[in-house]
Write a protein that holds these residues in place. Sequence first.
Motif, PDB file in Angstrom:
ATOM      1  N   GLU A  59       0.723  -1.029  -0.047  1.00  0.00           N
ATOM      2  CA  GLU A  59      -0.184  -0.082  -0.070  1.00  0.00           C
ATOM      3  C   GLU A  59       1.035   1.311  -0.001  1.00  0.00           C
ATOM      4  O   GLU A  59       0.438   2.305  -0.508  1.00  0.00           O
ATOM      5  CB  GLU A  59      -0.969   0.125   1.237  1.00  0.00           C
ATOM      6  N   ASP A  60       2.138   1.444   0.392  1.00  0.00           N
ATOM      7  CA  ASP A  60       2.910   2.139   0.380  1.00  0.00           C
ATOM      8  C   ASP A  60       3.583   2.649  -0.900  1.00  0.00           C
ATOM      9  O   ASP A  60       4.293   2.088  -1.613  1.00  0.00           O
ATOM     10  CB  ASP A  60       4.224   2.059   1.453  1.00  0.00           C
ATOM     11  N   PRO A  61       3.153   3.781  -1.667  1.00  0.00           N
ATOM     12  CA  PRO A  61       3.556   3.969  -2.932  1.00  0.00           C
ATOM     13  C   PRO A  61       5.039   4.144  -2.940  1.00  0.00           C
ATOM     14  O   PRO A  61       5.547   4.353  -4.268  1.00  0.00           O
ATOM     15  CB  PRO A  61       2.566   5.313  -3.012  1.00  0.00           C
TER      16      PRO A  61
ATOM     17  N   LEU B 180       5.987 -11.993  -8.452  1.00  0.00           N
ATOM     18  CA  LEU B 180       6.501 -11.175  -9.399  1.00  0.00           C
ATOM     19  C   LEU B 180       5.680 -10.773 -10.505  1.00  0.00           C
ATOM     20  O   LEU B 180       5.698  -9.500 -10.912  1.00  0.00           O
ATOM     21  CB  LEU B 180       7.526 -12.006  -9.902  1.00  0.00           C
ATOM     22  N   ARG B 181       4.757 -11.745 -11.121  1.00  0.00           N
ATOM     23  CA  ARG B 181       3.911 -11.472 -11.860  1.00  0.00           C
ATOM     24  C   ARG B 181       2.706 -10.350 -11.855  1.00  0.00           C
ATOM     25  O   ARG B 181       2.385  -9.491 -12.730  1.00  0.00           O
ATOM     26  CB  ARG B 181       3.146 -12.622 -12.547  1.00  0.00           C
ATOM     27  N   SER B 182       2.459 -10.185 -10.495  1.00  0.00           N
ATOM     28  CA  SER B 182       1.367  -9.363 -10.110  1.00  0.00           C
ATOM     29  C   SER B 182       2.003  -8.043  -9.629  1.00  0.00           C
ATOM     30  O   SER B 182       1.332  -7.302  -8.863  1.00  0.00           O
ATOM     31  CB  SER B 182       0.414 -10.179  -9.182  1.00  0.00           C
ATOM     32  N   ASN B 183       3.255  -7.759  -9.866  1.00  0.00           N
ATOM     33  CA  ASN B 183       3.897  -6.610  -9.139  1.00  0.00           C
ATOM     34  C   ASN B 183       3.747  -6.506  -7.724  1.00  0.00           C
ATOM     35  O   ASN B 183       3.629  -5.372  -7.199  1.00  0.00           O
ATOM     36  CB  ASN B 183       3.387  -5.466 -10.044  1.00  0.00           C
ATOM     37  N   MET B 184       4.076  -7.619  -7.053  1.00  0.00           N
ATOM     38  CA  MET B 184       3.954  -7.565  -5.607  1.00  0.00           C
ATOM     39  C   MET B 184       5.531  -7.671  -5.091  1.00  0.00           C
ATOM     40  O   MET B 184       5.581  -7.727  -3.719  1.00  0.00           O
ATOM     41  CB  MET B 184       3.189  -8.635  -5.171  1.00  0.00           C
ATOM     42  N   ILE B 185       6.397  -7.810  -5.973  1.00  0.00           N
ATOM     43  CA  ILE B 185       7.780  -7.634  -5.385  1.00  0.00           C
ATOM     44  C   ILE B 185       8.435  -6.988  -6.447  1.00  0.00           C
ATOM     45  O   ILE B 185       8.154  -6.877  -7.736  1.00  0.00           O
ATOM     46  CB  ILE B 185       8.566  -9.026  -5.188  1.00  0.00           C
ATOM     47  N   ASP B 186       9.749  -6.269  -6.235  1.00  0.00           N
ATOM     48  CA  ASP B 186      10.638  -5.445  -7.237  1.00  0.00           C
ATOM     49  C   ASP B 186      11.909  -6.061  -7.341  1.00  0.00           C
ATOM     50  O   ASP B 186      12.504  -5.479  -8.056  1.00  0.00           O
ATOM     51  CB  ASP B 186      10.367  -3.874  -6.656  1.00  0.00           C
ATOM     52  N   GLY B 187      12.416  -6.980  -6.543  1.00  0.00           N
ATOM     53  CA  GLY B 187      13.684  -7.320  -6.805  1.00  0.00           C
ATOM     54  C   GLY B 187      13.463  -8.663  -5.763  1.00  0.00           C
ATOM     55  O   GLY B 187      12.968  -8.807  -4.928  1.00  0.00           O
ATOM     56  N   VAL B 188      14.596  -9.573  -6.095  1.00  0.00           N
ATOM     57  CA  VAL B 188      14.725 -10.872  -5.580  1.00  0.00           C
ATOM     58  C   VAL B 188      16.099 -11.239  -5.087  1.00  0.00           C
ATOM     59  O   VAL B 188      17.166 -10.774  -5.890  1.00  0.00           O
ATOM     60  CB  VAL B 188      14.285 -11.995  -6.085  1.00  0.00           C
ATOM     61  N   VAL B 189      16.426 -11.679  -3.835  1.00  0.00           N
ATOM     62  CA  VAL B 189      17.845 -12.077  -3.303  1.00  0.00           C
ATOM     63  C   VAL B 189      17.405 -13.437  -3.026  1.00  0.00           C
ATOM     64  O   VAL B 189      16.673 -13.656  -1.966  1.00  0.00           O
ATOM     65  CB  VAL B 189      18.251 -11.155  -2.280  1.00  0.00           C
TER      66      VAL B 189
ATOM     67  N   TRP C 146      -1.676  -4.500  -4.820  1.00  0.00           N
ATOM     68  CA  TRP C 146      -0.705  -4.654  -5.895  1.00  0.00           C
ATOM     69  C   TRP C 146      -1.363  -3.864  -7.253  1.00  0.00           C
ATOM     70  O   TRP C 146      -0.511  -3.595  -8.192  1.00  0.00           O
ATOM     71  CB  TRP C 146      -0.278  -5.987  -6.226  1.00  0.00           C
ATOM     72  N   LYS C 147      -2.589  -3.930  -7.379  1.00  0.00           N
ATOM     73  CA  LYS C 147      -3.349  -3.461  -8.654  1.00  0.00           C
ATOM     74  C   LYS C 147      -2.937  -1.902  -8.733  1.00  0.00           C
ATOM     75  O   LYS C 147      -3.054  -1.450  -9.816  1.00  0.00           O
ATOM     76  CB  LYS C 147      -4.647  -3.621  -8.508  1.00  0.00           C
ATOM     77  N   ASN C 148      -2.749  -1.368  -7.805  1.00  0.00           N
ATOM     78  CA  ASN C 148      -2.489   0.251  -8.134  1.00  0.00           C
ATOM     79  C   ASN C 148      -1.110   0.558  -7.608  1.00  0.00           C
ATOM     80  O   ASN C 148      -0.510   1.620  -7.534  1.00  0.00           O
ATOM     81  CB  ASN C 148      -3.140   0.849  -6.430  1.00  0.00           C
ATOM     82  N   ARG C 149      -0.052  -0.668  -7.858  1.00  0.00           N
ATOM     83  CA  ARG C 149       1.369  -0.207  -7.659  1.00  0.00           C
ATOM     84  C   ARG C 149       2.099   0.066  -8.923  1.00  0.00           C
ATOM     85  O   ARG C 149       1.724  -0.206  -9.861  1.00  0.00           O
ATOM     86  CB  ARG C 149       2.130  -1.303  -6.969  1.00  0.00           C
ATOM     87  N   VAL C 150       3.115   1.235  -8.881  1.00  0.00           N
ATOM     88  CA  VAL C 150       4.099   1.401 -10.099  1.00  0.00           C
ATOM     89  C   VAL C 150       4.870   0.502 -10.290  1.00  0.00           C
ATOM     90  O   VAL C 150       5.443   0.056  -9.400  1.00  0.00           O
ATOM     91  CB  VAL C 150       4.619   2.774 -10.050  1.00  0.00           C
TER      92      VAL C 150
END
Length: 349
Positions: free
Chosen positions: A57-59, A84-93, A336-340
């Motif tokens: 929720e944090d933009p 990842l597909r749903s833009n719920m993460i931005d990087g993976v370690v 996630w639907k509103n995330r950039v």
Amino acid sequence: MTTKINDTRKAELLSTKVEHIDITSFDARPIVDAMAKMSFTSRDLARATNIYNQMLEDPDCTIFLVIAGSTSAGGCMDLYAELLRSNMIDGVVATGATIVDMDFFEGLGHKHYQALEVPDDDTLRSLLIDRIYDTYIDEEQLQDCDHTILEIANSLEPKPYSSRAFIREMGKYLSEHGKKDNSLVKLAYEHDVPIFCPAFVDSSAGFGLVKHQVDRVKEGKPYMVLDAIADFRELTDIKVKAGTTGLLMIGGGVPKNFVQDTVVCAEILGHDDVAVHKYAVQITVADVRDGACSSSTLQEAASWGKVNTGIEQMVFAEAGSVMPLLASDAYHRGAWKNRVKRKWGAIFD
């Protein structure tokens, strides 16, 4: 003399495929809401899920998925791919095993199998079956993974590569030749989500890369190398540019410490205004009493200047049993639907 493998017995043991859970197929919100009114690990999980939803929720928040252990082999592989597909993460370690022996391995069309029985491990060895607790891998298929890594390495310009850069080449390979759409490595390539493996050669990739170097030396030709320092520099660069960050950590070990250390590294590079990781969740079964990084609490990490003590939650549970609930809850709440889309992988092009 080589003993012939009993193909019939091997087929019996490799007869039941692991089916990876689909977090879109069920709505975990009611059970997570109910668990919030309980105690012990149930309430911890509900708090952790709430924190992950806060990240979404944090933009301004960049979210890192941090994975150690064998949850991908055990049934969470499609779960991570869906995040990842749903833009719920931005990087993976992650560990090399998670990325290579599990996800890339299945991306090539191979499978993990449920161990319906566990015979003597020497018997498994004679059948070329590798065991992860109650999960099997066909060693012959794993060797195909090794050789594919070798093929990719041989195709590259002989120069240093970060693990992120090499894994991107693996994703490109799967995009062109892969047998599974729902691969984290493939999707990361297609969505410009960077994947880092700070101990990359501790996996099937290691065998293929060693052979690449040995073959090239015999031929008197230059070879590609992995640059672990570049891993640290690139991930720290993302941290500096991202500002607000959140960590969703499964297990501990090297990936956990690596991503947390970006704060300290940024400070050493002169970025005195770099923020500690604002949000942090860790799911682990490690005992806190041995002092190891895998078991160090997030509160302990705060003493090192790595994470914020205000918005963190430890969940002491086997991740495969609780991650489906956390991920399904967050998926169905829909933040996630509103995330950039951040596409951090593209900044290195």
